[in-house]
Motif scaffolding. Sequence first.
Motif, PDB file in Angstrom:
ATOM      1  N   ASN A  42       0.820  -1.200   0.000  1.00  0.00           N
ATOM      2  CA  ASN A  42       0.000   0.000   0.000  1.00  0.00           C
ATOM      3  C   ASN A  42       0.855   1.251   0.000  1.00  0.00           C
ATOM      4  N   HIS A  43       0.194   2.325  -0.328  1.00  0.00           N
ATOM      5  CA  HIS A  43       0.812   3.637  -0.234  1.00  0.00           C
ATOM      6  C   HIS A  43       1.252   3.887   1.214  1.00  0.00           C
ATOM      7  N   HIS A  66     -10.128  -0.530   4.017  1.00  0.00           N
ATOM      8  CA  HIS A  66     -10.723   0.632   4.674  1.00  0.00           C
ATOM      9  C   HIS A  66     -10.241   0.844   6.101  1.00  0.00           C
ATOM     10  N   ASN A 108      -7.218  -0.102   7.370  1.00  0.00           N
ATOM     11  CA  ASN A 108      -5.770  -0.036   7.530  1.00  0.00           C
ATOM     12  C   ASN A 108      -5.345   1.322   8.087  1.00  0.00           C
ATOM     13  N   PRO A 159      -2.328   3.439   7.390  1.00  0.00           N
ATOM     14  CA  PRO A 159      -1.078   3.685   6.662  1.00  0.00           C
ATOM     15  C   PRO A 159      -0.188   4.736   7.315  1.00  0.00           C
ATOM     16  N   GLN A 216      -8.367   1.814   0.052  1.00  0.00           N
ATOM     17  CA  GLN A 216      -7.026   1.986  -0.504  1.00  0.00           C
ATOM     18  C   GLN A 216      -6.936   1.317  -1.869  1.00  0.00           C
ATOM     19  N   MET A 262      -8.126   3.281  -5.126  1.00  0.00           N
ATOM     20  CA  MET A 262      -7.781   4.699  -5.316  1.00  0.00           C
ATOM     21  C   MET A 262      -7.237   5.006  -6.715  1.00  0.00           C
ATOM     22  N   GLY A 295      -5.610   8.297   3.876  1.00  0.00           N
ATOM     23  CA  GLY A 295      -5.110   7.368   2.868  1.00  0.00           C
ATOM     24  C   GLY A 295      -6.198   6.533   2.214  1.00  0.00           C
ATOM     25  N   LYS A 296      -7.463   6.935   2.386  1.00  0.00           N
ATOM     26  CA  LYS A 296      -8.584   6.237   1.754  1.00  0.00           C
ATOM     27  C   LYS A 296      -9.331   7.239   0.864  1.00  0.00           C
ATOM     28  N   HIS A 324      -6.264  11.404  -1.357  1.00  0.00           N
ATOM     29  CA  HIS A 324      -5.228  11.943  -0.482  1.00  0.00           C
ATOM     30  C   HIS A 324      -5.533  13.406  -0.249  1.00  0.00           C
TER      31      HIS A 324
END
Lengths: 468, 366
Positions: A4-5, A89, A91, A93, A429, A432, A463-464, A467
């Motif tokens: 993930n980002h 959803h 997470n 980050p 995430q 996106m 992060g969902k 950004h």
Amino acid sequence: MVTNHRMPRNEEGIATVVGVLKQQFGDRFQTGEAIREQHGHTTTWLENQWPDAVVFARDKDEIAAIVKVCATHKVPVIPFGTGTSLEGHVNAPAGGICIDVMQMDKILAVYPDDLSCVVQPGVTREQLNTHLRDQGLFFPIDPGANASLGGMAATSASGTNAVRYGTMKDNVMAVEVVMADGRTIRTAQRAKKSSAGYDLTRLMVGSEGTLGLFTEITLKLQGIPEAISSARCTFPSVDAACQTVMQVIQYGIPVARIELLDALQVKACNAYSKLDLPEEPLLLLEFHGSDAGVIEQAEMFGSIAVEHGGGGYTSTTSTEERNKLWQARHDAYWATLQLRPGAMGISTDVCVPISRLAECVSQAQERLKADAFISPIVGHVGDGNFHCLLLIDKANEDEMERAAVFVSWLNDLAISMDGTCTGEHGIGQGKMPYLERELGAATVDAMIAIKMALDPDGIMNPGKIVHG
Amino acid sequence: MMTPTSEQELSECVSQAKGPIAIKGGGTRGVGVDGDVLNTNGLKGIDLYEPGALTVVVKAGTELSEIETTLAGERQRLAFEPMDYRGLLGLEGEPTIGGIVAGNISGPRRIQVGAARDFTLGVRFVDGQGTIVKNGGRVMKNVTGYDLVKLMSGSWGTLGVLSEVSLKVLPMPEAEATLRVHGLDLNDAVGAMAAALGSPYDVSGAAHLPNNDTGVTMIRVEGFTDSVSYRTAQLREALAKFGGEITVKENADDAWAAVRDVENFHGKDGDVWRISVKPSDGPAVVAAIDPLEAQFDWAGGLVWVRTEQGSDVRAKLSGITGHATLVRGTGQPRFQPETIGVAALSAGLRQRFDPRGILNAGLMTA
């Protein structure tokens, strides 16, 4: 796993907030690894990103207090219900504090005359329906999991009943929300027509926890139908089944559910649920209405199905037979996993105009076959929404890569048909990258503008979606 | 006056505007704001109609009558039954779909199927800086980020000027019947409507016209012929306990149009308010206001009242949750003032979508 980002962490702020909340919440504040991992994202191929701590909140004042502390120190807040969402959803980050709302599980009020109720976010849909049954009422939205209503509202969940009853967006009348600065607002009064000003209710519903955190939800309820019938019919091709769906919808037959299972899915369900359905594309329907109406509707469906080459048409008003079939449908995910034990399931979620459904499903099937994936297809076809469940060996990098290519191809195909990459699972995430491809940069900018207006420090489930 | 003929021209009109813009479709909703008039009548036409997919895509300035005629040709309709304000406001002109979506204009069937907003699948619009934005599309559901479609509907042009909308349409029912229960007082009428809506008989309209002591409570069912007659019979039985003679009228479209457009108030003096509450509060609203005349729609959840000019209806409603819109009259804000927290959010959204504050300025602020 799909990486993930990454987002920068506010270490100092997090350390401060952890210290403050630990004092306030005692043993309802947890930093153990097992609990943190469990509150990160675990349902698909997205990597798990843990929060720094989990707080088990008991009431809205606690939630407001937690958000206020986090706002002061600019620390992320991630809401958590049953953890059954599919696109990362929950997470964390950038780390932060996960607020688990499952102890807020009270049904605060039921108003039978106004067909509405008020619940806390940790009430699950099955809990609510058990509570309502004696009053002759039910809440129709049924995503596969026994999810929390807070999570369902956050993701605007839907399920097999959406063709008749809509999605969460159609069934949430108002929400009480703790905003990013810790203030609490109520989006609308408990009136039939929700709002005088902008529709903040529907802005919040489906915002995936990125604009605020629900503390109370007012839901629209339905009367339990006088009668329910179900019907099933097999078809020579997915195309014939889709043509049938289109005609049923166009006739205005008020189906409550209309689900497609492709031949492989039927095979999986037969094995898992011990059924003996013909292993061909199958439509499974349910009708809600009066005693006479549901029989009539099932018969009308039957005659349309036969015109399109449907065979083995049966209908029933027997609760037992119906439940057996629908239980098999609801267990489709588990049944599919048995097709390749040990594999991970990756679900696509495209939705297209109903007129393009047959074409989209057929092309997906061909490509799955060409790529040699094991992937049954199920669809909420009355809405134009279907899922391919790819069974992937997650240790096999090549397979993971090819799956990612397929998912991307299918999303782009749906978008090219005036469809969407996500009919019900949400952006989170995982999707996106598709948001801009689907909607364009100007629209994504408009969404970022909303995020900036309501959460300028970007602490709500960062992060969902976008950004901020 | 500006009359753009394309979305691009619309974008230029907005980006180059030097001052406030008053957005005008058919001009049939009595929304008067100051500013240069931006007429959407140059944006006309049905771009795509797919009866099989139950969707129609139309430019915002398209007249409602054209859309309804086209849909009727395929035995389909806009199920949210948009209200026509012309009679109530004494206005001429042709309602446009842009105005209907922007104002979230619905009718009696809303209690069953939802509002204009719920049937709006996609929008294209130009924001306050001239940027063209699109959201949603022709799919029946999507969860792609924040729902700008629902946000635009009901924002009365203050967040952007609609250029195109995509709508879900539904088949016309084969049959319709309306039960009329005569002589109920307000409390019994609300009781009867709640009983009808709580029944499994799929009621698509529940209204009450007090008309002195000969009040009529109307309950509508629609669908396939056999089903309608069965449900009508069942409802007749279920409603017998409220007393009152019950008659049944088939194809009562005109009567429902009269409810929808509040015909009882046409051509009469005074202010007109539209009050939205929970249905069981309907009688309390009437008691609190003591209006010249009242009407219930949505099972009591929508109360129309006609009052003496200048009445402060909102003050009289304190203690009853809901909101009141001043549809005809002056001296009070048109829309219910928002609570402080909500007003701050709304202002924040306006600031982002229309930072210069030029689109229908002042319309949605107290």
